[in-house]
Design a protein around this motif. Structure first.
Motif, PDB file in Angstrom:
ATOM      1  N   SER A  25      -2.168  -8.740  25.765  1.00 16.18           N
ATOM      2  CA  SER A  25      -0.786  -8.835  25.304  1.00 16.18           C
ATOM      3  C   SER A  25      -0.751  -8.493  23.819  1.00 16.18           C
ATOM      4  CB  SER A  25      -0.219 -10.240  25.541  1.00 16.18           C
ATOM      5  OG  SER A  25      -0.887 -11.195  24.734  1.00 16.18           O
ATOM      6  N   PHE A  26       0.332  -7.899  23.377  1.00 15.28           N
ATOM      7  CA  PHE A  26       0.496  -7.632  21.952  1.00 15.28           C
ATOM      8  C   PHE A  26       1.986  -7.610  21.623  1.00 15.28           C
ATOM      9  CE2 PHE A  26      -0.087  -3.557  24.102  1.00 15.28           C
ATOM     10  CZ  PHE A  26       0.970  -2.783  23.645  1.00 15.28           C
ATOM     11  N   THR A  27       2.292  -7.754  20.338  1.00 11.75           N
ATOM     12  CA  THR A  27       3.665  -7.908  19.878  1.00 11.75           C
ATOM     13  C   THR A  27       4.046  -6.774  18.946  1.00 11.75           C
ATOM     14  OG1 THR A  27       3.482 -10.319  20.014  1.00 11.75           O
ATOM     15  CG2 THR A  27       5.259  -9.439  18.641  1.00 11.75           C
ATOM     16  N   ILE A  28       5.266  -6.277  19.116  1.00 12.59           N
ATOM     17  CA  ILE A  28       5.835  -5.284  18.205  1.00 12.59           C
ATOM     18  C   ILE A  28       7.045  -5.941  17.534  1.00 12.59           C
ATOM     19  CG2 ILE A  28       6.906  -3.011  18.006  1.00 12.59           C
ATOM     20  CD1 ILE A  28       5.397  -2.222  20.565  1.00 12.59           C
ATOM     21  N   ASN A  29       7.035  -6.029  16.223  1.00 13.69           N
ATOM     22  CA  ASN A  29       8.098  -6.724  15.489  1.00 13.69           C
ATOM     23  C   ASN A  29       9.190  -5.757  15.032  1.00 13.69           C
ATOM     24  OD1 ASN A  29       6.875  -9.394  15.494  1.00 13.69           O
ATOM     25  ND2 ASN A  29       5.376  -8.556  14.067  1.00 13.69           N
ATOM     26  N   PHE A  30      10.410  -6.290  14.881  1.00 12.43           N
ATOM     27  CA  PHE A  30      11.504  -5.508  14.327  1.00 12.43           C
ATOM     28  C   PHE A  30      12.394  -6.422  13.497  1.00 12.43           C
ATOM     29  CE2 PHE A  30      12.472  -6.775  18.657  1.00 12.43           C
ATOM     30  CZ  PHE A  30      13.733  -7.372  18.562  1.00 12.43           C
ATOM     31  N   GLU A  31      13.292  -5.817  12.745  1.00 12.69           N
ATOM     32  CA  GLU A  31      14.105  -6.552  11.780  1.00 12.69           C
ATOM     33  C   GLU A  31      15.364  -7.134  12.441  1.00 12.69           C
ATOM     34  OE1 GLU A  31      13.116  -7.136   8.688  1.00 12.69           O
ATOM     35  OE2 GLU A  31      11.266  -6.052   9.177  1.00 12.69           O
ATOM     36  N   PRO A  32      15.986  -8.160  11.810  1.00 14.73           N
ATOM     37  CA  PRO A  32      17.240  -8.699  12.340  1.00 14.73           C
ATOM     38  C   PRO A  32      18.309  -7.614  12.459  1.00 14.73           C
ATOM     39  CG  PRO A  32      16.357 -10.144  10.648  1.00 14.73           C
ATOM     40  CD  PRO A  32      15.521  -8.894  10.622  1.00 14.73           C
ATOM     41  N   ASN A  33      19.025  -7.614  13.575  1.00 14.08           N
ATOM     42  CA  ASN A  33      20.129  -6.689  13.818  1.00 14.08           C
ATOM     43  C   ASN A  33      19.707  -5.220  13.817  1.00 14.08           C
ATOM     44  OD1 ASN A  33      22.028  -8.801  14.017  1.00 14.08           O
ATOM     45  ND2 ASN A  33      22.217  -8.860  11.784  1.00 14.08           N
ATOM     46  N   GLN A  34      18.420  -4.954  14.013  1.00 17.34           N
ATOM     47  CA  GLN A  34      17.942  -3.578  14.021  1.00 17.34           C
ATOM     48  C   GLN A  34      18.343  -2.879  15.316  1.00 17.34           C
ATOM     49  OE1 GLN A  34      13.824  -3.189  13.050  1.00 17.34           O
ATOM     50  NE2 GLN A  34      13.688  -1.046  13.651  1.00 17.34           N
ATOM     51  N   THR A  35      18.875  -1.666  15.188  1.00 16.10           N
ATOM     52  CA  THR A  35      19.295  -0.892  16.372  1.00 16.10           C
ATOM     53  C   THR A  35      18.587   0.443  16.488  1.00 16.10           C
ATOM     54  OG1 THR A  35      21.147   0.055  15.127  1.00 16.10           O
ATOM     55  CG2 THR A  35      21.584  -1.963  16.401  1.00 16.10           C
ATOM     56  N   ILE A  83      10.437   7.038  15.091  1.00 16.95           N
ATOM     57  CA  ILE A  83       9.031   7.336  15.345  1.00 16.95           C
ATOM     58  C   ILE A  83       8.202   7.193  14.075  1.00 16.95           C
ATOM     59  CG2 ILE A  83       9.190   9.827  14.910  1.00 16.95           C
ATOM     60  CD1 ILE A  83       7.314  10.155  17.375  1.00 16.95           C
ATOM     61  N   GLU A  84       8.847   7.389  12.915  1.00 18.34           N
ATOM     62  CA  GLU A  84       8.102   7.248  11.659  1.00 18.34           C
ATOM     63  C   GLU A  84       7.551   5.834  11.516  1.00 18.34           C
ATOM     64  OE1 GLU A  84      11.235   8.150  11.847  1.00 18.34           O
ATOM     65  OE2 GLU A  84      11.221  10.308  11.444  1.00 18.34           O
ATOM     66  N   GLN A  85       8.345   4.844  11.910  1.00 18.76           N
ATOM     67  CA  GLN A  85       7.929   3.450  11.770  1.00 18.76           C
ATOM     68  C   GLN A  85       7.195   2.931  13.002  1.00 18.76           C
ATOM     69  OE1 GLN A  85      11.172   0.769  10.970  1.00 18.76           O
ATOM     70  NE2 GLN A  85       9.849  -1.018  10.711  1.00 18.76           N
ATOM     71  N   TYR A  86       7.608   3.410  14.192  1.00 22.57           N
ATOM     72  CA  TYR A  86       7.088   2.830  15.428  1.00 22.57           C
ATOM     73  C   TYR A  86       6.268   3.806  16.274  1.00 22.57           C
ATOM     74  CZ  TYR A  86       9.991  -1.234  14.525  1.00 22.57           C
ATOM     75  OH  TYR A  86      10.538  -2.360  13.967  1.00 22.57           O
ATOM     76  N   GLY A  87       5.981   4.989  15.717  1.00 24.03           N
ATOM     77  CA  GLY A  87       5.244   5.994  16.484  1.00 24.03           C
ATOM     78  C   GLY A  87       3.911   5.490  17.014  1.00 24.03           C
ATOM     79  N   ALA A  88       3.158   4.794  16.166  1.00 30.23           N
ATOM     80  CA  ALA A  88       1.850   4.281  16.583  1.00 30.23           C
ATOM     81  C   ALA A  88       1.990   3.244  17.695  1.00 30.23           C
ATOM     82  CB  ALA A  88       1.116   3.680  15.389  1.00 30.23           C
TER      83      ALA A  88
END
Length: 408
Positions: free
Chosen positions: A297-307, A311-316
């Motif tokens: 299991s692993f976690t991917i975090n994001f910011e409050p109210n992010q829509t 790919i620049e931030q989450y591509g990996a």
């Protein structure tokens, strides 16, 4: 490399109770055969957990099975070995079966279980045929006929096995007997063990070879495996330079294949069977914990109210999900979304206190709250949502409550 025969479904990593998921392998000791197929499998397991070979200690053995110098035997004798790799007969001897836990009786290791298996990690070990390139160049038609004959035999064996499962077949029993005669009774004590050999793999056939050798962008195709093997060989010091293999180069549309084989088209099947995993999915959706069948299991975090999730931030992270799902072709992949209510609670407290319906007492770090004179537990998300829905905070600006709370 002239032919992919099968994908392995009978290779396993067995672990003790101190290893719950593959992420727990960090700092652990693993028994592994030197130069065997499980070297690549361990590499895949480590990559899936974002670990490296430096994160584990490997105890090397000479043999895969059948001797005192094999991973399964060392696992039995040495309690400092946290995990080992084994083929199905040895796996069953250690923990009792694919879904079992060793009891300590009948030679099993108490508490041991299968941590990872090619039954789920189904795109880790590709069983292949290779030949010398000079022979291939001088005998390409013969090589093509050999490959076609092998694939035809696979079709026949698969049909025999299916018929036998429906109704006992003398022809299939003769095949199992031939297997025992070839390997000997020491390796294949009973005919059911020969049947287990056929059950511990997935025959890819003609469509699988077309996909493996020619499909562009195939994450479990020849090019991907070739690169991974060379990276491993050079990276671990098994080889000094990158000298690899050539792909088959065969014409899979040749009459030698198309007019001879029965199955030459891909039969896509529904890979998700909701009824088989409904209970687990419902448990996860309800916020339930991960159970002993969880591999990773692993976690991917994001910011409050992010829509937006560029790919620049989450591509990996996107790539990791795709590659993990591809390697674990027979595993259930569950994606669960969570919302951190911290920002919502801060806005709610400010709004409630501004309206005067919410009171706060105590000191910073040790506040307690009450709503209309009654104690209010801010950790009870369900209760807070109910209060919002029933109008307890009516009159508070909609942008605060509705927008902030909707992700919950």
């Amino acid at each position: 490399m002239i032919l992919q025969m099968t994908w392995s479904a009978g290779d396993h990593m067995i672990a003790r109770t101190n290893v719950k998921t593959v992420s727990d392998l960090k700092g652990k000791t693993i028994a592994l055969q030197q130069g065997g197929p499980h070297v690549g499998m361990l590499d895949d397991v480590l990559k899936s957990a974002r670990l490296t070979w430096n994160d584990v200690k490997v105890v090397w053995t000479k043999d895969l099975t059948g001797s005192a110098d094999s991973p399964a035997e060392l696992f039995k004798k040495r309690t400092d070995i946290d995990a080992c790799f084994a083929i199905t007969p040895d796996m069953a001897g250690l923990c009792g079966g694919l879904r079992s836990t060793g009891s300590g009786a009948e030679g099993t290791v108490k508490g041991s279980r299968v941590l990872v298996s090619t039954a789920e990690l189904s795109r880790s070990i590709a069983d292949v045929y290779v030949c010398r390139k000079d022979f291939y160049d001088a005998n390409k038609e013969l090589v093509t006929k050999f490959v076609a004959a092998y694939l035809k035999a696979c079709e026949e064996v698969i049909d025999l096995k299916k018929q036998h499962e429906a109704s006992p077949s003398a022809a299939y029993k003769n095949l199992l007997q031939m297997t025992q005669d070839i390997y000997g009774k020491t390796t294949i004590p009973v005919l059911d063990d020969a049947n287990g050999l056929l059950s511990d793999c997935t025959f890819v056939g003609h469509p699988g070879n077309v996909a493996f050798f020619t499909e562009q962008g195939n994450l479990h195709g020849f090019e991907a495996f070739h690169k991974a093997a060379l990276d491993l060989a050079v990276g671990r010091g098994y080889a000094k330079e990158r000298f690899g293999l050539f792909p088959s180069g065969l014409d899979y549309k040749s009459p030698l294949f198309m007019s001879y084989l029965t199955r030459t088209t891909v039969e896509r099947q529904d890979r998700f069977r909701a009824e088989a995993v409904r209970e687990e999915i419902e448990q996860l959706s309800a916020g339930g914990g991960l159970d002993e069948r969880t591999i990773l299991s692993f976690t991917i975090n994001f910011e409050p109210n992010q829509t937006a999730f560029g790919i620049e931030q989450y591509g990996a992270e996107f790539k990791r999900v795709v590659e993990t799902a591809d390697k674990f072709g027979n595993a259930v992949i569950a994606i669960r979304g969570h919302s951190d209510p911290t920002k919502t609670l801060l806005d709610l407290v400010k709004a409630g206190m501004s309206k005067g319906v919410l009171k706060r007492s105590g000191t910073s770090g040790n506040y307690s709250y009450s709503l209309n004179g009654r104690p209010l537990d801010l950790s009870s998300t369900a209760a807070l949502l109910n209060l919002i829905e029933t109008g307890a905070f009516d009159g508070v600006p909609e942008s605060i409550l509705v927008k902030r709370c909707s992700p919950l």
